[in-house]
Design a protein around this motif. Structure first.
Motif, PDB file in Angstrom:
ATOM      1  N   ARG A 137       0.826  -1.209   0.000  1.00 18.87           N
ATOM      2  CA  ARG A 137       0.000   0.000   0.000  1.00 18.87           C
ATOM      3  C   ARG A 137       0.861   1.261   0.000  1.00 18.87           C
ATOM      4  NH1 ARG A 137      -4.571   0.277  -2.076  1.00 18.87           N
ATOM      5  NH2 ARG A 137      -4.766   2.259  -0.999  1.00 18.87           N
ATOM      6  N   ILE A 138       1.982   1.221   0.714  1.00 20.30           N
ATOM      7  CA  ILE A 138       2.872   2.383   0.745  1.00 20.30           C
ATOM      8  C   ILE A 138       3.360   2.707  -0.670  1.00 20.30           C
ATOM      9  CG2 ILE A 138       5.145   3.200   1.504  1.00 20.30           C
ATOM     10  CD1 ILE A 138       4.687   1.675   4.105  1.00 20.30           C
ATOM     11  N   PHE A 139       3.832   1.690  -1.380  1.00 23.61           N
ATOM     12  CA  PHE A 139       4.386   1.940  -2.703  1.00 23.61           C
ATOM     13  C   PHE A 139       3.299   2.212  -3.742  1.00 23.61           C
ATOM     14  CE2 PHE A 139       7.937  -0.150  -0.589  1.00 23.61           C
ATOM     15  CZ  PHE A 139       8.985   0.662  -0.972  1.00 23.61           C
ATOM     16  N   LEU A 140       2.123   1.607  -3.560  1.00 19.37           N
ATOM     17  CA  LEU A 140       1.011   1.925  -4.453  1.00 19.37           C
ATOM     18  C   LEU A 140       0.599   3.388  -4.309  1.00 19.37           C
ATOM     19  CD1 LEU A 140      -1.385  -1.167  -4.266  1.00 19.37           C
ATOM     20  CD2 LEU A 140      -0.154  -0.322  -6.265  1.00 19.37           C
ATOM     21  N   ALA A 141       0.555   3.863  -3.070  1.00 23.49           N
ATOM     22  CA  ALA A 141       0.207   5.267  -2.834  1.00 23.49           C
ATOM     23  C   ALA A 141       1.247   6.190  -3.456  1.00 23.49           C
ATOM     24  CB  ALA A 141       0.090   5.530  -1.332  1.00 23.49           C
ATOM     25  N   ALA A 142       2.517   5.809  -3.356  1.00 27.10           N
ATOM     26  CA  ALA A 142       3.574   6.620  -3.963  1.00 27.10           C
ATOM     27  C   ALA A 142       3.441   6.643  -5.486  1.00 27.10           C
ATOM     28  CB  ALA A 142       4.941   6.071  -3.559  1.00 27.10           C
ATOM     29  N   GLU A 143       3.139   5.489  -6.081  1.00 23.68           N
ATOM     30  CA  GLU A 143       2.948   5.419  -7.538  1.00 23.68           C
ATOM     31  C   GLU A 143       1.776   6.297  -7.968  1.00 23.68           C
ATOM     32  OE1 GLU A 143       4.495   4.059  -9.989  1.00 23.68           O
ATOM     33  OE2 GLU A 143       5.909   2.643  -9.120  1.00 23.68           O
ATOM     34  N   ASP A 144       0.687   6.214  -7.221  1.00 23.61           N
ATOM     35  CA  ASP A 144      -0.497   6.997  -7.543  1.00 23.61           C
ATOM     36  C   ASP A 144      -0.190   8.493  -7.469  1.00 23.61           C
ATOM     37  OD1 ASP A 144      -3.359   7.148  -8.106  1.00 23.61           O
ATOM     38  OD2 ASP A 144      -3.526   7.943  -6.080  1.00 23.61           O
TER      39      ASP A 144
ATOM     40  N   ARG B 226      -6.057 -15.342  -4.395  1.00 21.67           N
ATOM     41  CA  ARG B 226      -4.613 -15.519  -4.617  1.00 21.67           C
ATOM     42  C   ARG B 226      -4.294 -15.509  -6.116  1.00 21.67           C
ATOM     43  NH1 ARG B 226      -5.772 -18.533  -0.005  1.00 21.67           N
ATOM     44  NH2 ARG B 226      -4.308 -18.237   1.729  1.00 21.67           N
ATOM     45  N   LEU B 227      -5.184 -16.102  -6.910  1.00 22.06           N
ATOM     46  CA  LEU B 227      -4.991 -16.082  -8.359  1.00 22.06           C
ATOM     47  C   LEU B 227      -5.069 -14.657  -8.897  1.00 22.06           C
ATOM     48  CD1 LEU B 227      -7.107 -19.204  -9.433  1.00 22.06           C
ATOM     49  CD2 LEU B 227      -4.617 -18.991  -9.395  1.00 22.06           C
ATOM     50  N   LEU B 228      -5.958 -13.860  -8.321  1.00 28.73           N
ATOM     51  CA  LEU B 228      -6.058 -12.464  -8.750  1.00 28.73           C
ATOM     52  C   LEU B 228      -4.780 -11.699  -8.431  1.00 28.73           C
ATOM     53  CD1 LEU B 228      -9.716 -11.393  -7.863  1.00 28.73           C
ATOM     54  CD2 LEU B 228      -8.741 -11.881 -10.103  1.00 28.73           C
ATOM     55  N   TYR B 229      -4.227 -11.928  -7.253  1.00 32.50           N
ATOM     56  CA  TYR B 229      -2.964 -11.267  -6.894  1.00 32.50           C
ATOM     57  C   TYR B 229      -1.856 -11.678  -7.858  1.00 32.50           C
ATOM     58  CZ  TYR B 229      -4.156  -8.954  -2.504  1.00 32.50           C
ATOM     59  OH  TYR B 229      -4.660  -8.093  -1.575  1.00 32.50           O
ATOM     60  N   LEU B 230      -1.819 -12.967  -8.215  1.00 33.21           N
ATOM     61  CA  LEU B 230      -0.792 -13.451  -9.136  1.00 33.21           C
ATOM     62  C   LEU B 230      -0.977 -12.819 -10.512  1.00 33.21           C
ATOM     63  CD1 LEU B 230       1.542 -15.354  -9.809  1.00 33.21           C
ATOM     64  CD2 LEU B 230      -0.148 -17.130 -10.311  1.00 33.21           C
ATOM     65  N   ALA B 231      -2.224 -12.773 -10.979  1.00 34.46           N
ATOM     66  CA  ALA B 231      -2.492 -12.194 -12.293  1.00 34.46           C
ATOM     67  C   ALA B 231      -2.149 -10.704 -12.332  1.00 34.46           C
ATOM     68  CB  ALA B 231      -3.966 -12.392 -12.663  1.00 34.46           C
ATOM     69  N   ALA B 232      -2.346 -10.024 -11.213  1.00 39.48           N
ATOM     70  CA  ALA B 232      -2.028  -8.596 -11.164  1.00 39.48           C
ATOM     71  C   ALA B 232      -0.529  -8.343 -11.057  1.00 39.48           C
ATOM     72  CB  ALA B 232      -2.745  -7.948  -9.976  1.00 39.48           C
ATOM     73  N   ALA B 233       0.206  -9.293 -10.484  1.00 32.13           N
ATOM     74  CA  ALA B 233       1.643  -9.105 -10.298  1.00 32.13           C
ATOM     75  C   ALA B 233       2.416  -9.268 -11.597  1.00 32.13           C
ATOM     76  CB  ALA B 233       2.168 -10.090  -9.248  1.00 32.13           C
ATOM     77  N   LEU B 234       1.946 -10.149 -12.468  1.00 36.85           N
ATOM     78  CA  LEU B 234       2.690 -10.420 -13.700  1.00 36.85           C
ATOM     79  C   LEU B 234       2.865  -9.180 -14.590  1.00 36.85           C
ATOM     80  CD1 LEU B 234       1.257 -13.955 -14.613  1.00 36.85           C
ATOM     81  CD2 LEU B 234       3.470 -13.389 -13.583  1.00 36.85           C
ATOM     82  N   PRO B 235       1.810  -8.367 -14.810  1.00 32.84           N
ATOM     83  CA  PRO B 235       2.022  -7.173 -15.646  1.00 32.84           C
ATOM     84  C   PRO B 235       3.009  -6.172 -15.053  1.00 32.84           C
ATOM     85  CG  PRO B 235      -0.317  -7.662 -15.447  1.00 32.84           C
ATOM     86  CD  PRO B 235       0.393  -8.529 -14.459  1.00 32.84           C
ATOM     87  N   LEU B 236       3.224  -6.222 -13.729  1.00 36.16           N
ATOM     88  CA  LEU B 236       4.169  -5.294 -13.120  1.00 36.16           C
ATOM     89  C   LEU B 236       5.579  -5.492 -13.668  1.00 36.16           C
ATOM     90  CD1 LEU B 236       3.025  -5.349  -9.375  1.00 36.16           C
ATOM     91  CD2 LEU B 236       2.553  -3.616 -11.107  1.00 36.16           C
TER      92      LEU B 236
END
Length: 229
Positions: A11-18, A67-77
């Motif tokens: 959340r810290i780094f997401l807020a910084a990115e935003d 957990r699958l959603l987290y994995l799917a979201a991590a790959l595009p990063l």
């Protein structure tokens, strides 16, 4: 414990990115079109929220669904990290660096200058932002869980809500940004904040179709508040 710790760091780094995305969009936009530019940025974020909700309807039913959603979201990063190598610096920052060539600037100096030159504005923004997000962060974060556990909505139904409401919210972000360019940031912020408060109350205290009405209005107005703040 591990999940909470990881979530905290994320959340810290997401807020910084935003924040950085907003800074770049604002720095590269003319003042007359800045609201529209930030509205477009918020609309793209709304598309991401909607995509996550629809994906949850597909795989969110089982114990491994989230957990699958987290994995799917991590790959595009990984792809994004590679693509951002070609992301150029903003023109304003480049000009600022050129003016300060060879001069070291302590990290706290910009903050000190902000507090010294605009103390009332900083205090007003802080006083506004704290209560807004104290309410909206959990209200938005728990809405899916609330609809499922309190009103018996299925994940697929919630995904449909996101699909329909997401389109309306995206249009609302573009409209809010454009209207703020015409009438001013403060009136738009006041209207969106008041609407968010009322819609959140309707969602969490209402019943029957009013729950849906509250949810749709809350999502549209909350994102509008985000654009204005």
């Amino acid at each position: 414990v591990l999940f909470v710790a990881a979530r905290f760091v994320v959340r810290i780094f997401l807020a910084a990115e935003d924040t950085l995305a907003v800074v770049v969009a604002a720095a590269e936009s003319a003042a007359a079109r800045r609201g529209l530019a930030l509205g477009i940025l918020a609309a793209l974020g709304g598309v991401g929220h909607g995509l996550a909700a629809v994906s949850y309807a597909v795989v969110g039913g089982g114990p491994q669904g989230w957990r699958l959603l987290y994995l799917a979201a991590a790959l595009p990063l990984v792809v994004i990290a590679w693509l951002r190598r070609s992301l150029g610096e903003t023109r304003r920052f480049a000009a600022h660096q050129a003016r300060l060539a060879g001069v070291g600037v302590p990290l706290v100096r910009p903050l000190a200058a902000l507090l010294r030159e605009h103390p009332r504005r900083v205090a007003a923004l802080a006083a506004m932002i704290l209560p807004i997000y104290l309410v909206t962060a959990p209200a938005v974060g728990f809405q899916s869980k609330f609809l499922q556990e309190t009103h018996g909505y299925a994940p697929a139904t919630i995904a449909l809500l996101y699909l329909v409401g997401g389109g309306a919210s995206i249009a609302a972000q573009l409209a809010t940004g454009r209207i703020s360019d015409a009438v001013g940031r403060r009136p738009a912020a006041l209207v969106m904040t008041a609407l968010t408060a009322r819609a959140t109350l309707v969602l969490y205290r209402g019943s029957g179709p009013w729950v849906i009405v509250g949810w749709l209005l809350m999502m549209a107005s909350y994102l509008g508040v985000d654009v204005m703040v």
